[in-house]
Enzyme design. Structure first.
Site, PDB file in Angstrom:
ATOM      1  N   ARG A  86       0.834  -1.198   0.000  1.00 20.05           N
ATOM      2  CA  ARG A  86       0.000   0.000   0.000  1.00 20.05           C
ATOM      3  C   ARG A  86       0.867   1.244   0.000  1.00 20.05           C
ATOM      4  O   ARG A  86       1.879   1.301   0.687  1.00 20.05           O
ATOM      5  CB  ARG A  86      -0.922   0.003   1.222  1.00 20.05           C
ATOM      6  CG  ARG A  86      -2.267   0.656   0.940  1.00 20.05           C
ATOM      7  CD  ARG A  86      -3.200   0.509   2.108  1.00 20.05           C
ATOM      8  NE  ARG A  86      -3.639  -0.866   2.331  1.00 20.05           N
ATOM      9  CZ  ARG A  86      -4.386  -1.241   3.352  1.00 20.05           C
ATOM     10  NH1 ARG A  86      -4.754  -0.359   4.250  1.00 20.05           N
ATOM     11  NH2 ARG A  86      -4.762  -2.490   3.478  1.00 20.05           N
TER      12      ARG A  86
ATOM     13  N   SER B 146      -8.349  -0.256  -0.069  1.00 20.95           N
ATOM     14  CA  SER B 146      -9.179  -0.662   1.065  1.00 20.95           C
ATOM     15  C   SER B 146      -9.927   0.545   1.645  1.00 20.95           C
ATOM     16  O   SER B 146     -10.662   1.213   0.935  1.00 20.95           O
ATOM     17  CB  SER B 146      -8.326  -1.363   2.120  1.00 20.95           C
ATOM     18  OG  SER B 146      -9.122  -1.925   3.123  1.00 20.95           O
ATOM     19  N   HIS B 147      -9.702   0.851   2.925  1.00 23.41           N
ATOM     20  CA  HIS B 147     -10.415   1.958   3.570  1.00 23.41           C
ATOM     21  C   HIS B 147      -9.535   3.198   3.707  1.00 23.41           C
ATOM     22  O   HIS B 147      -9.903   4.149   4.398  1.00 23.41           O
ATOM     23  CB  HIS B 147     -10.907   1.523   4.956  1.00 23.41           C
ATOM     24  CG  HIS B 147      -9.794   1.135   5.874  1.00 23.41           C
ATOM     25  ND1 HIS B 147      -9.221  -0.107   5.843  1.00 23.41           N
ATOM     26  CD2 HIS B 147      -9.116   1.834   6.818  1.00 23.41           C
ATOM     27  CE1 HIS B 147      -8.247  -0.158   6.746  1.00 23.41           C
ATOM     28  NE2 HIS B 147      -8.169   1.005   7.351  1.00 23.41           N
TER      29      HIS B 147
ATOM     30  N   LYS C 209      -3.737  -6.567  -2.825  1.00 19.68           N
ATOM     31  CA  LYS C 209      -3.950  -7.738  -1.969  1.00 19.68           C
ATOM     32  C   LYS C 209      -3.807  -8.974  -2.844  1.00 19.68           C
ATOM     33  O   LYS C 209      -4.317  -9.003  -3.961  1.00 19.68           O
ATOM     34  CB  LYS C 209      -5.346  -7.688  -1.332  1.00 19.68           C
ATOM     35  CG  LYS C 209      -5.512  -6.580  -0.301  1.00 19.68           C
ATOM     36  CD  LYS C 209      -6.914  -6.566   0.305  1.00 19.68           C
ATOM     37  CE  LYS C 209      -7.038  -5.457   1.343  1.00 19.68           C
ATOM     38  NZ  LYS C 209      -8.410  -5.363   1.900  1.00 19.68           N
TER      39      LYS C 209
ATOM     40  N   ASP D 292     -16.701  -1.657   3.647  1.00 19.07           N
ATOM     41  CA  ASP D 292     -15.550  -0.784   3.448  1.00 19.07           C
ATOM     42  C   ASP D 292     -15.336  -0.578   1.944  1.00 19.07           C
ATOM     43  O   ASP D 292     -16.140  -1.032   1.117  1.00 19.07           O
ATOM     44  CB  ASP D 292     -14.311  -1.347   4.146  1.00 19.07           C
ATOM     45  CG  ASP D 292     -13.753  -2.594   3.477  1.00 19.07           C
ATOM     46  OD1 ASP D 292     -14.492  -3.262   2.730  1.00 19.07           O
ATOM     47  OD2 ASP D 292     -12.567  -2.911   3.696  1.00 19.07           O
TER      48      ASP D 292
ATOM     49  N   ASP E  19     -13.453  -1.791  -0.364  1.00 17.56           N
ATOM     50  CA  ASP E  19     -13.293  -2.895  -1.318  1.00 17.56           C
ATOM     51  C   ASP E  19     -14.152  -4.111  -0.978  1.00 17.56           C
ATOM     52  O   ASP E  19     -14.014  -5.165  -1.593  1.00 17.56           O
ATOM     53  CB  ASP E  19     -11.823  -3.291  -1.459  1.00 17.56           C
ATOM     54  CG  ASP E  19     -11.216  -3.884  -0.195  1.00 17.56           C
ATOM     55  OD1 ASP E  19     -11.646  -3.507   0.904  1.00 17.56           O
ATOM     56  OD2 ASP E  19     -10.307  -4.723  -0.309  1.00 17.56           O
TER      57      ASP E  19
ATOM     58  N   ASP F 135     -14.493  -6.183   1.680  1.00 16.62           N
ATOM     59  CA  ASP F 135     -14.105  -7.385   2.437  1.00 16.62           C
ATOM     60  C   ASP F 135     -14.302  -7.219   3.944  1.00 16.62           C
ATOM     61  O   ASP F 135     -14.059  -8.149   4.708  1.00 16.62           O
ATOM     62  CB  ASP F 135     -12.664  -7.821   2.131  1.00 16.62           C
ATOM     63  CG  ASP F 135     -11.611  -6.786   2.486  1.00 16.62           C
ATOM     64  OD1 ASP F 135     -11.970  -5.718   3.024  1.00 16.62           O
ATOM     65  OD2 ASP F 135     -10.419  -7.041   2.213  1.00 16.62           O
ATOM     66  N   ARG F 136     -14.794  -6.040   4.379  1.00 13.82           N
ATOM     67  CA  ARG F 136     -15.065  -5.839   5.809  1.00 13.82           C
ATOM     68  C   ARG F 136     -16.493  -5.357   5.994  1.00 13.82           C
ATOM     69  O   ARG F 136     -16.957  -4.480   5.272  1.00 13.82           O
ATOM     70  CB  ARG F 136     -14.089  -4.828   6.415  1.00 13.82           C
ATOM     71  CG  ARG F 136     -12.652  -5.305   6.394  1.00 13.82           C
ATOM     72  CD  ARG F 136     -11.753  -4.475   7.289  1.00 13.82           C
ATOM     73  NE  ARG F 136     -11.749  -3.080   6.891  1.00 13.82           N
ATOM     74  CZ  ARG F 136     -11.973  -2.071   7.731  1.00 13.82           C
ATOM     75  NH1 ARG F 136     -12.241  -2.288   9.004  1.00 13.82           N
ATOM     76  NH2 ARG F 136     -11.931  -0.827   7.288  1.00 13.82           N
TER      77      ARG F 136
ATOM     78  N   HIS G 244     -13.429  -8.050   9.303  1.00 14.47           N
ATOM     79  CA  HIS G 244     -13.135  -9.188   8.429  1.00 14.47           C
ATOM     80  C   HIS G 244     -13.799 -10.423   9.057  1.00 14.47           C
ATOM     81  O   HIS G 244     -13.534 -10.753  10.216  1.00 14.47           O
ATOM     82  CB  HIS G 244     -11.626  -9.448   8.350  1.00 14.47           C
ATOM     83  CG  HIS G 244     -10.853  -8.420   7.587  1.00 14.47           C
ATOM     84  ND1 HIS G 244     -10.809  -8.386   6.212  1.00 14.47           N
ATOM     85  CD2 HIS G 244     -10.088  -7.392   8.001  1.00 14.47           C
ATOM     86  CE1 HIS G 244     -10.046  -7.382   5.817  1.00 14.47           C
ATOM     87  NE2 HIS G 244      -9.592  -6.758   6.889  1.00 14.47           N
TER      88      HIS G 244
END
Length: 480
Positions: A16, A110-111, A120, A249, A251, A253-254, A340
């Site tokens: 990142r 992501s966030h 990822k 979030d 993307d 995944d959360r 997650h």
């Protein structure tokens, strides 16, 4: 040819950086070359052409990075399956559901704020993190790359992904879902289009917020673990008198969630609901199974799993670390405070917030209680938010080691247990407190939980005392 990455971008769980400052097209190309080389060598010469699925989130910089990444992968001799703009779980699905795909890379920030982006990865069905990511940097620095000419194809997986997720509702009677009323907030993140397609297939009434993908995130920041970001969802649930609300979030995944009264259902509380469903589901028979949660989770969760006959396992924070531990233990369910959640009972074991939203619907139906009732039944605990404070990179791990050493050799009055699974988590008669070093930032993370205000104050005082003994103090809290 060689390539040097900025030292800040190769992190523990992913890659990142800041676009135009620490991350750009040349980095993406080098990641493709290095990842493709590692995959080719792992598979061996007789295994055929390595194939890598590639997806990207809705950030403005993502298409540029995707183009360069694909160039790097094909230059290393890999074939590429492009799934286009997608939620991260869709990339995981593309890799997990096809024997012809050997690895996957999702471009996502992501966030993080809009000017960030990253990668990822999944490698031959397992998480790719830690030493794997450092190996990418070594290969790039030495230019030790395989060369070849790979092909590129595009694949639309949205429909089959939706169908696969919906399987979790097949055995639930339609009449028990018909009256359902749910709010969903995609936060202008990459899960928006999949959410629209999913909601159109669900029984009941579904109200969607911010499904238009916009990498500037104009409505609110897409981090559902921050309560302020749930304000729009809370308003929607109240105005429409909905049963509960789910947020994602950037993307997908959360997961974040609120019940019908607007109460937040935190990550460990969600896991309590899911654990009850998994451990008591007669059809799947996971009675006595291991349920994994990270060290930041409430003691109430671990107690609840034990009461249900399951084996609670406290493990290290980090989605890649949790996924690896699930494979090792055969656990059907795991989760983190960060939202997650991983289902491996009838799913693939990766973190998928859309699927977790469906599983909340399924759990409510199977357990015969509304989400509000399930949230209301959870024993109230007093806990601090996650306190994150700056500590110099070279001091953060040594400081934790010092605290652990002190408390192990001389626990002092009231200390019942010292757990060093990830940082140091200390149980006392008042409750527990945690101090751990972040793997991704120059911060220490602290948390405490008690049943009383006085107990919580004493726990926080113990954290401060240990920090002071190591020449540190708990400064102003910083973000992720």
């Amino acid at each position: 040819m060689t390539h040097q990455f900025d030292p800040t971008v190769l992190r523990e769980y992913d890659i990142r950086g800041i676009i135009g400052e620490t991350l750009g097209a040349d980095d993406a190309r080098a990641i493709g070359r290095s990842f493709g080389t590692l995959l080719s060598r792992a598979m061996g010469q007789d295994a055929g052409t390595p194939t890598v699925a590639v997806g990207y989130d809705g950030r403005v910089s993502s298409p540029m990075l995707e183009h360069a990444l694909v160039e790097g992968l094909t230059a290393s001799g890999c074939d590429v399956v492009r799934i286009g703009m997608s939620a991260t779980p869709m990339l995981y699905y593309a890799e997990a559901s096809s024997e012809d795909v050997h690895g996957g890379i999702q471009i996502t920030g992501s966030h993080n704020p809009p000017n960030y982006n990253g990668f990822k990865m999944v490698f031959q069905g397992r998480p790719f993190f830690g030493a794997d990511i450092q190996e990418l940097g070594k290969l790039a620095a030495s230019g030790d790359w395989i060369s070849g000419i790979g092909g590129v194809m595009s694949r639309d997986i949205l429909s089959e992904y939706i169908e696969r997720m919906l399987e979790c509702l097949i055995e639930i009677p339609a009449e028990s879902l018909a009256g359902l009323k749910v709010g969903w907030d995609a936060g202008n993140g990459a899960a928006g289009p999949a959410l629209e397609a999913l909601a159109a297939r669900l029984p009941g009434e579904h109200h969607l917020l911010f499904t238009e993908v916009d990498g500037h995130f104009p409505n609110h920041h897409p981090d559902p673990t921050v309560e302020a970001n749930l304000a729009d969802l809370r308003t929607l649930v109240a105005e429409k008198n909905l049963d509960f609300g789910v947020a994602f979030d950037g993307d997908g995944d959360r997961i974040g969630a609120i019940d019908g009264q607007g109460r937040v259902i935190w990550g460990d509380q969600l896991l309590m609901i899911y654990a009850e469903d998994v451990l008591t589901n007669q059809t799947e028979n996971h009675a006595g199974a291991t349920i994994i949660a990270d060290v930041k989770a409430s003691r109430a969760l671990f107690d609840h799993v034990a009461e249900l006959g399951g084996k609670p396992l406290m493990w290290k924070t980090g989605h890649s670390l949790i996924k690896s531990k699930m494979k090792e233990t055969g656990s059907p369910l795991a989760g983190e405070m960060s939202g997650h959640v991983f289902f491996a009972d009838t799913y693939y074991g990766f973190d998928d917030a859309l699927y977790a939203g469906l599983r909340l619907i399924a759990a409510s139906a199977r357990l015969g209680k509304s989400v509000t009732e399930l949230r209301g039944a959870i024993k109230p605990m007093l806990n601090t938010p996650e306190m994150r404070f700056q500590v110099d990179e070279v001091r953060k791990f040594p400081a934790i080691a010092e605290v652990t050493e002190r408390l192990t050799t001389n626990p002092g009055p009231g200390v019942e247990e010292v757990n060093a699974t990830d940082g140091v988590r200390v149980n006392t008669k008042d409750g527990w407190w945690l101090l751990r070093a972040s793997n991704t930032q120059d911060v220490l993370v602290a948390r405490a939980e008690s049943e009383t205000e006085a107990g919580l104050e004493r726990l926080i005082a113990q954290i401060d005392e240990q920090l002071e003994l190591s020449g540190l103090e708990r400064g102003e809290s910083v973000g992720h």
